[in-house]
Write a protein that holds these residues in place. Sequence first.
Motif, PDB file in Angstrom:
ATOM      1  N   CYS A 209       6.803   6.763   5.071  1.00  0.00           N
ATOM      2  CA  CYS A 209       6.992   5.403   5.586  1.00  0.00           C
ATOM      3  C   CYS A 209       7.931   4.601   4.684  1.00  0.00           C
ATOM      4  CB  CYS A 209       5.645   4.702   5.721  1.00  0.00           C
ATOM      5  SG  CYS A 209       4.588   5.381   7.033  1.00  0.00           S
ATOM      6  N   CYS A 210       7.792   4.753   3.373  1.00  0.00           N
ATOM      7  CA  CYS A 210       8.700   4.061   2.454  1.00  0.00           C
ATOM      8  C   CYS A 210      10.142   4.511   2.687  1.00  0.00           C
ATOM      9  CB  CYS A 210       8.302   4.329   1.007  1.00  0.00           C
ATOM     10  SG  CYS A 210       6.772   3.516   0.498  1.00  0.00           S
TER      11      CYS A 210
ATOM     12  N   LYS B 157       0.835  -1.206   0.000  1.00  0.00           N
ATOM     13  CA  LYS B 157       0.000   0.000   0.000  1.00  0.00           C
ATOM     14  C   LYS B 157       0.867   1.252   0.000  1.00  0.00           C
ATOM     15  CE  LYS B 157      -3.243   2.479   3.057  1.00  0.00           C
ATOM     16  NZ  LYS B 157      -2.334   3.615   3.357  1.00  0.00           N
ATOM     17  N   TRP B 158       1.859   1.294   0.867  1.00  0.00           N
ATOM     18  CA  TRP B 158       2.718   2.468   0.924  1.00  0.00           C
ATOM     19  C   TRP B 158       3.433   2.704  -0.401  1.00  0.00           C
ATOM     20  CZ3 TRP B 158       5.287   0.996   6.248  1.00  0.00           C
ATOM     21  CH2 TRP B 158       4.393   1.304   7.280  1.00  0.00           C
ATOM     22  N   ARG B 159       3.981   1.674  -0.976  1.00  0.00           N
ATOM     23  CA  ARG B 159       4.773   1.856  -2.196  1.00  0.00           C
ATOM     24  C   ARG B 159       3.894   2.170  -3.407  1.00  0.00           C
ATOM     25  NH1 ARG B 159       9.805   1.088  -0.636  1.00  0.00           N
ATOM     26  NH2 ARG B 159      10.189  -0.289   1.154  1.00  0.00           N
TER      27      ARG B 159
ATOM     28  N   ASP C 271      17.180  12.457   0.995  1.00  0.00           N
ATOM     29  CA  ASP C 271      17.789  12.554  -0.324  1.00  0.00           C
ATOM     30  C   ASP C 271      18.051  11.199  -0.947  1.00  0.00           C
ATOM     31  OD1 ASP C 271      19.606  11.994   1.679  1.00  0.00           O
ATOM     32  OD2 ASP C 271      21.294  12.861   0.571  1.00  0.00           O
ATOM     33  N   LYS C 272      17.801  10.125  -0.242  1.00  0.00           N
ATOM     34  CA  LYS C 272      18.044   8.793  -0.765  1.00  0.00           C
ATOM     35  C   LYS C 272      16.878   8.326  -1.630  1.00  0.00           C
ATOM     36  CE  LYS C 272      22.046   7.841   1.097  1.00  0.00           C
ATOM     37  NZ  LYS C 272      23.222   7.506   0.258  1.00  0.00           N
TER      38      LYS C 272
ATOM     39  N   ASP D 105      13.288   2.177   3.908  1.00  0.00           N
ATOM     40  CA  ASP D 105      14.445   2.004   3.038  1.00  0.00           C
ATOM     41  C   ASP D 105      15.729   2.615   3.610  1.00  0.00           C
ATOM     42  OD1 ASP D 105      12.792   0.708   1.306  1.00  0.00           O
ATOM     43  OD2 ASP D 105      12.598   2.352  -0.122  1.00  0.00           O
ATOM     44  N   THR D 106      15.606   3.656   4.441  1.00  0.00           N
ATOM     45  CA  THR D 106      16.819   4.366   4.878  1.00  0.00           C
ATOM     46  C   THR D 106      17.037   4.362   6.380  1.00  0.00           C
ATOM     47  OG1 THR D 106      15.715   6.537   5.112  1.00  0.00           O
ATOM     48  CG2 THR D 106      16.502   5.927   2.918  1.00  0.00           C
TER      49      THR D 106
END
Length: 575
Positions: free
Chosen positions: A510-511, A384-386, A569-570, A515-516
Motif C-alpha cells: 500500500c505504501c 499504520k501502513w508506514r 524498484d522505487k 508513493d508510486t
Amino acid sequence: MSGTGSVEELGAHAARARAVALLRIRSRATALAILPAAASVVLLVAVAQGHIGPGVWSTVSWVVTACAVVVLLVAAAVAVAVARARPAVSPTVPLTEAAAPDLYRLVRDLADRLDVPAPSAIALTPDCDSWLEDRTHPAAQPRVKDVEGQTVIRRGRRVPAAPVLVIGSPFLWWMRVAELRAVLAPVVAGTGPSAHPDIAAARRFVRGLDAAVADAALPGQGFVRRMPRAFVGWIAKVLLRGCRGHAAEMERCVAAAASGRAHDVDYGLRIVAQEQVGLAYAGWDRLLTRVALPAWRMGRWPSRLDAGVVSALTELSRRDRLAEGFTSRLGERPACDLIEEPGAADEAASLLAARLFHGGPAEPGPGWSPVDWQQYPEEVVDRKWRTEAARLHRVLDAMGVATSVSVGGPAGPGGDGVPTLARVIGHLAAPGADSEALAAGIGAAVARDEEKAAPTPGAGAGSTAAGGLPTGAATDPLDLWGPVPLPLFPLQPPRTGAELLADHVVAMVCCAAVDTAGAAPGLDWLDGPALMVDGGRRSDLGAPVLSLVEDGDAEPLLSWLTTVGVRTDKPVRLG
C-alpha cells in the motif's frame, strides 16, 4: 383477565416464589450457624437447673459453648465480608438529567404508562444492550477526592432507590425516538419486580455472594489477607451452588413479568425495532474490530464511534439487499437528539469503549489522542501502513537481507538504506526463503513496540460526565473494578506471526501504491483501512499477498502491481 395480564401475574408470582426459595437458603445458612449456640444454651440451662449433673456433661456443655462462640464469630465475619463485598458494577458513562432532559422525560413517561417506579438515573454503555442495574450498595458509590487529593471510597448506609437504567450508546445514534421507546419499554417495566422486597432481598443476597467470590479471586493479596478471603470465598461458592438454579429461574420469571407488563406499550413497533437491534449489533462489532482497533493500536482513539455506527450501518444497508429500506428511517428524529450535547456523550462513550476493549488510559495524552473520521485516513491508515513497512524493513536489516533485491534477478538499483518493495518480494520469493523466521522476527518486534507504547491505565482527576460538564469528583467508571487488568473485553485473540507478516507485506504494498501509483489511504466503514485507486477501493490485495507469504509465489502479486501501476524498484517513504 387478559392474556398478557395473566402472563405478567404468573411471572411475578413465580419470581416471588423463587425469591422466597433463595431467602430460605439464606435462612438455613443462618440457622446452621446458630445451631451450636442453640445446643449450648440448652446444655447450660440443663446444668443450671440440675437436670445434668457435674462431670462429663458439664465438660461437654462448656466445649459446645466454646465451639458455638467460635462458629458465631466466624459466621459474623463471613456475613460482614459478604455484606461489604463490592458488587459488580458495569463501567458506564453517567448521563445526568441536565444533560438529557428529553431522554429522562421519555423514560418517566414510559414508567407512568407501565405503572412502575421510574429508574433513579440513566447511564450509557458502549455496547448494544440495555438493562437495569442496582447501585444502592455503599461500595457502588463513586470514589471521590478528599481535601488532600487522596482517592477514597464513599461509604455509608444503603439508600433505597430504583435501579439505574443503562442504555447502549449505539442505540441512541442508530435508532429513532419511537424505536428506542419501544425497545426500552420491557427494560423499564423491570423496575416493578425490582421494587418487591423479597426479590430485592434475594438479589442482594446473590450479588453479595458473587462479590465475595470475586474478592477472594483478586490477585496481589498477601498471605494474611488471602487466607480469610479464601475461606469466605469458599463459603460463598457453596451457597452460590445452592442458589444458582433458583436465581436463574427468578430472573427469567422477572423478565417474563416485565415483558408481559410492556406488551401493550408499542408492541407492534417493538417487533420492527428488534430488527434494528440486530443490525446495530452487527455494525457496532464491525466498527470496533475493523475500524477502531487499528486506530487504538496506533495510539489514536476515534472520538465519534457512535456517529460512525450510523455510517457503517448505512453502508451495510446499501450493500445488503436484506437491509433495503432501513435507510429511509434516517429521515426520522434520531434518539441522540434527546441529549443536549450528543457530541460530548459520544466522545465519553468512545473513550470508555477504547478502555474496555483495548486498555487505553482514562484521559487523552501523549501517545493517546482522539482522531476525527475526516482525519482517519491520513492520521491512522497512512501512519499504520508506514509504521508496519518500517518495522518490516528493520527486521529484514536484522536478518542481513540485502537492501535492494530485484525480483527474479541480481541486485537491483538503490543504495544502502533505500527500502523498496522489490526487496520484500525478492526475499520472500527466493528459493529456500525462510518466511517463518521473518514472521517470528516481526512478531517479536510488534511485541516490543506494543510493550514500549503501552499506555498506563489510570483515572484522571479531570473526568467529565456525558454532558461535557465536570462531575466535580473523580468518577472513573472503572474504579469499582479494582485491580482487574485492562482490557476487560479484548476484541481479538493475539495475532500469529504469519498473520502479522501478511499484514506488514500488505502495508508495504500500500505504501508503494501511494508513493508510486497515485493511490491514497481511505476508510471503509465495514472493513476499516482501505487502499483507494482511481477513486475506488481495491479489496483484492489479500489473496496475492497470501500466495507470496505462504507459498513463495510472487506472480499473482506482480500481476496485481502491474495492473495498478506500482513500481517495485522505487524507494518508499517509511513512517
